[in-house]
Write a protein that holds these residues in place. Structure first.
Motif, PDB file in Angstrom:
ATOM      1  N   ALA A 115     -29.021  19.421  10.076  1.00 11.80           N
ATOM      2  CA  ALA A 115     -28.748  18.838   8.754  1.00 11.80           C
ATOM      3  C   ALA A 115     -27.260  18.874   8.414  1.00 11.80           C
ATOM      4  CB  ALA A 115     -29.542  19.571   7.675  1.00 11.80           C
ATOM      5  N   PHE A 233     -35.378  15.859  13.683  1.00 18.61           N
ATOM      6  CA  PHE A 233     -34.310  15.251  12.888  1.00 18.61           C
ATOM      7  C   PHE A 233     -33.809  13.969  13.528  1.00 18.61           C
ATOM      8  CE2 PHE A 233     -34.132  18.991  10.287  1.00 18.61           C
ATOM      9  CZ  PHE A 233     -33.502  18.579   9.118  1.00 18.61           C
ATOM     10  N   THR A 236     -36.453  11.311  12.829  1.00 20.85           N
ATOM     11  CA  THR A 236     -36.519  10.886  11.425  1.00 20.85           C
ATOM     12  C   THR A 236     -35.322  10.029  11.023  1.00 20.85           C
ATOM     13  OG1 THR A 236     -35.496  13.006  10.769  1.00 20.85           O
ATOM     14  CG2 THR A 236     -37.909  12.861  10.691  1.00 20.85           C
ATOM     15  N   PHE A 248     -41.994  13.331   5.182  1.00 18.28           N
ATOM     16  CA  PHE A 248     -40.815  14.190   5.386  1.00 18.28           C
ATOM     17  C   PHE A 248     -39.919  14.129   4.154  1.00 18.28           C
ATOM     18  CE2 PHE A 248     -42.128  12.539   9.543  1.00 18.28           C
ATOM     19  CZ  PHE A 248     -42.314  13.716  10.260  1.00 18.28           C
ATOM     20  N   ILE A 251     -36.622  16.142   4.296  1.00 21.15           N
ATOM     21  CA  ILE A 251     -35.594  15.539   5.136  1.00 21.15           C
ATOM     22  C   ILE A 251     -34.992  14.321   4.438  1.00 21.15           C
ATOM     23  CG2 ILE A 251     -35.185  14.350   7.320  1.00 21.15           C
ATOM     24  CD1 ILE A 251     -37.214  16.184   8.607  1.00 21.15           C
ATOM     25  N   GLN A 254     -32.452  15.566   2.071  1.00 30.51           N
ATOM     26  CA  GLN A 254     -31.244  15.964   2.791  1.00 30.51           C
ATOM     27  C   GLN A 254     -30.400  14.759   3.177  1.00 30.51           C
ATOM     28  OE1 GLN A 254     -31.409  15.614   6.628  1.00 30.51           O
ATOM     29  NE2 GLN A 254     -29.190  15.775   6.512  1.00 30.51           N
ATOM     30  N   GLN A 255     -31.065  13.703   3.632  1.00 27.61           N
ATOM     31  CA  GLN A 255     -30.335  12.497   4.020  1.00 27.61           C
ATOM     32  C   GLN A 255     -29.643  11.860   2.816  1.00 27.61           C
ATOM     33  OE1 GLN A 255     -33.110   9.955   6.054  1.00 27.61           O
ATOM     34  NE2 GLN A 255     -33.075  11.158   7.936  1.00 27.61           N
TER      35      GLN A 255
END
Length: 451
Positions: A115, A233, A236, A248, A251, A254-255
């Motif tokens: 990440a 990761f 995704t 997700f 995630i 986070q993106q």
């Protein structure tokens, strides 16, 4: 003929299973008997497999590192807590490993978080990480903080205005989320010259920060299964957003955060402003204008975007924890003199509560400095977490020439005594801690957060 092939195939499956089991069992036997760390005491299950710690961290509401003090009492000052991992209960070892200029590298696998790949904090090698850190260090000097003081003060004023609204109506305020919003806006405004506007959210329920809490809860999974989650990761990154939204969500959050940070870093880079020409420079200005004579160079913008993400997450989390720890302690009914003394010192230094004191003024207040220091120690420095260091050289100062190579060690600061009463009426305010959040209530008659 076809039947014989089928029989042969069916026979091969149990054979493969047996071989796999033998390999696993052999690995466990090796770790318990012939491994270089086999001579160190600790739970046998922890020595055999990292799944022992994972079963506590991932499958329960507990934390494996919180078990370490009891394990030290049982096994001694040096214990084996994972197959390739020692933990030391020794402040001398802690100071030696984490001192400025330490020769120890980080555990590369532990810090390989996809990440924030490319960030200065994720480089396990100190020699290569140091030049990266030096490019960012000027943004956190005392002078740089003083230049950004007005930006931080404006966020504090906005936070106090919102608390005043709660005080007038007597509504409870979620200080845990409130301090997170304050910290996020202050960090963004200071580092990127653009606030996050998290303080504008109703009841501090920021649609940006709330999902981050959920994202942080899943961070332990990649620590135990770095390769698996590294592959996840990568997969995704090419999935459509609707798939991430459904399966997700952490995630996806986070993106979104990374995209905000990357966009802001790109904007700052395009401005190409020199720190000397900018009254309130960002923390990246030195990286954007490296000193070529000293061999400095600008890291890739993707790496600086990862740095920005680290600043946002770490600055929000540690600052809010420090603030909430200090607030709760000051409102603790068992220690009423603390709040009384602090308010008296603040009134003398700031007679007009409608004005915002400068950082230079606040630095001269001895009791405020003590309260801030204790809050930081309780809320941040004593955080129960891993900070593993990898050592490929012989650690003669710890275990002598027989210290095993290529192992990992962690240390924890000495435990601090912290007792906070769940209900503490003081100066018109009442604090409660349902679950892991702190709330405060002020009667409408009080009408002031200053007291």
């Amino acid at each position: 003929m076809a039947y014989s092939h089928l029989a042969s195939f069916s026979f091969s499956i149990p054979t493969i299973v047996i071989i796999v089991l033998l390999v696993i069992i052999s690995k466990y036997i090796y770790r318990l008997t012939f491994h270089p760390l086999a001579r160190f005491p600790g739970p046998k299950l922890a020595a055999a497999s990292s799944l022992y710690g994972a079963s506590i961290d991932l499958l329960t509401s507990g934390s494996y590192v919180k078990e370490f003090p009891a394990l030290h009492e049982k096994y001694g000052p040096v214990i084996r807590v994972w197959p390739n991992h020692l933990h030391f209960r020794d402040i001398g070892v802690y100071d030696e490993i984490f001192k400025t200029g330490s020769k120890f590298d980080k555990d590369g696998e532990f810090y390989a978080n996809p990440a924030i790949a490319g960030a200065f904090s994720e480089d396990p090698h100190r020699k290569t990480a140091l030049p990266h850190r030096k490019l960012l260090a000027p943004g956190f000097t005392r002078e740089a903080v003083r230049r950004g003081e007005l930006r931080v003060a404006s966020r504090v004023e906005k936070f106090l205005e919102k608390l005043g609204g709660y005080a007038e109506t007597g509504r409870p305020v979620n200080l845990t989320k409130g301090t997170m919003c304050l910290a996020a806006d202050a960090v963004m405004d200071f580092a990127f010259q653009t606030p996050y506007n998290a303080l504008d959210a109703e009841d501090f329920q920021s649609d940006i920060l709330v999902p981050v809490v959920d994202f942080c809860k899943m961070l332990q999974w990649p620590m135990y299964f770095p390769r698996t989650f590294g592959a996840v990761f990568k997969i995704t990154n090419i999935l459509p957003s609707w798939v991430l939204e459904r399966w997700f969500k952490g995630i996806l959050t986070q993106q979104a955060y990374r995209q905000v940070c990357n966009t802001r870093v790109r904007s700052l880079y395009d401005q190409s402003r020199s720190p000397e020409e900018n009254q309130t420079p960002s923390v990246f200005d030195t990286a954007f204008n490296p000193n070529l004579e000293k061999g400095q160079s600008t890291p890739p913008l993707s790496a600086l975007g990862a740095d920005a993400f680290v600043f946002l997450l770490a600055g929000t989390d540690t600052t809010s924890k420090t603030l909430i720890t200090g607030i709760f302690a000051l409102l603790d009914a068992s220690e009423p003199h603390m709040l009384v003394r602090l308010k008296q010192e603040l009134r003398e230094a700031i007679p007009d509560r409608r004005t915002m004191a400068s950082w230079a003024t606040l630095e001269q207040l001895p009791y405020l400095r003590v309260c801030a220091s204790v809050s930081a120690l309780r809320g941040v420095s004593h955080a129960w977490c891993q900070t593993p260091e990898h050592h490929s050289a012989v650690m003669t100062f710890l275990q002598g020439p027989s210290s095993p190579p290529a192992s990992t060690s962690t240390t924890s600061p000495p435990p601090l005594s912290q007792t906070l009463t769940p209900s503490a009426p003081n100066a018109g305010w009442t604090t409660t801690r349902p679950w892991s959040e702190t709330y405060a209530v002020s009667p409408a008659a009080q009408g002031s957060v200053w007291g």
